[in-house]
Write a protein that holds these residues in place. Structure first.
Motif, PDB file in Angstrom:
ATOM      1  N   ILE A  17       3.088  29.867 -24.545  1.00 41.83           N
ATOM      2  CA  ILE A  17       3.830  31.008 -24.278  1.00 41.83           C
ATOM      3  C   ILE A  17       5.230  30.679 -25.166  1.00 41.83           C
ATOM      4  CG2 ILE A  17       5.370  32.493 -23.019  1.00 41.83           C
ATOM      5  CD1 ILE A  17       3.066  32.216 -20.671  1.00 41.83           C
ATOM      6  N   VAL A  21       6.435  32.732 -28.438  1.00 42.68           N
ATOM      7  CA  VAL A  21       7.793  33.403 -28.636  1.00 42.68           C
ATOM      8  C   VAL A  21       8.702  32.831 -29.814  1.00 42.68           C
ATOM      9  CG1 VAL A  21       9.894  33.837 -27.397  1.00 42.68           C
ATOM     10  CG2 VAL A  21       8.109  34.000 -26.119  1.00 42.68           C
ATOM     11  N   ALA A  24       7.300  33.800 -32.965  1.00 43.27           N
ATOM     12  CA  ALA A  24       7.937  35.456 -33.507  1.00 43.27           C
ATOM     13  C   ALA A  24       9.051  35.785 -33.760  1.00 43.27           C
ATOM     14  CB  ALA A  24       7.514  36.192 -32.038  1.00 43.27           C
ATOM     15  N   VAL A  25      10.066  35.113 -33.252  1.00 46.72           N
ATOM     16  CA  VAL A  25      11.321  34.804 -33.686  1.00 46.72           C
ATOM     17  C   VAL A  25      11.816  34.278 -34.902  1.00 46.72           C
ATOM     18  CG1 VAL A  25      13.815  33.868 -33.126  1.00 46.72           C
ATOM     19  CG2 VAL A  25      12.406  34.719 -31.182  1.00 46.72           C
ATOM     20  N   GLY A  41       9.534  26.149 -29.569  1.00 45.98           N
ATOM     21  CA  GLY A  41       9.108  26.928 -28.605  1.00 45.98           C
ATOM     22  C   GLY A  41       8.269  26.272 -27.476  1.00 45.98           C
TER      23      GLY A  41
END
Length: 78
Positions: A17, A21, A24-25, A41
């Motif tokens: 997870i 994230v 994606a950022v 992450g």
């Protein structure tokens, strides 16, 4: 053994997870940032899983020492 497997799977889930994230950022900026964000992450996710597991253990020990053990055996004897 079951607890160990549970711990490993929880850590892997949080790492996945966190990697998603972070990637994606990072993808907002560039491909390299997405790769770096995914790696960072994943490390943060694994750390959170370990910290949560440790905190839960400490809280359970504190509850048992202050309030006594929470077991269903005591309620079944009445």
């Amino acid at each position: 053994m079951k607890a160990r497997i549970k711990h490993v799977l929880r850590r892997a889930r949080y790492a996945a997870i966190g990697a998603a994230v972070g990637a994606a950022v990072g993808s907002v900026f560039s491909r390299n940032a997405a790769s770096t964000g995914g790696a960072i992450g994943a490390m943060v996710g694994a750390t959170v899983a370990d910290t949560q597991d440790t905190a839960t253990t400490y809280l359970d020990e504190a509850r048992e020492s202050e309030f006594g053990p929470f077991s269903s055996d005591q309620s079944n004897n009445n």
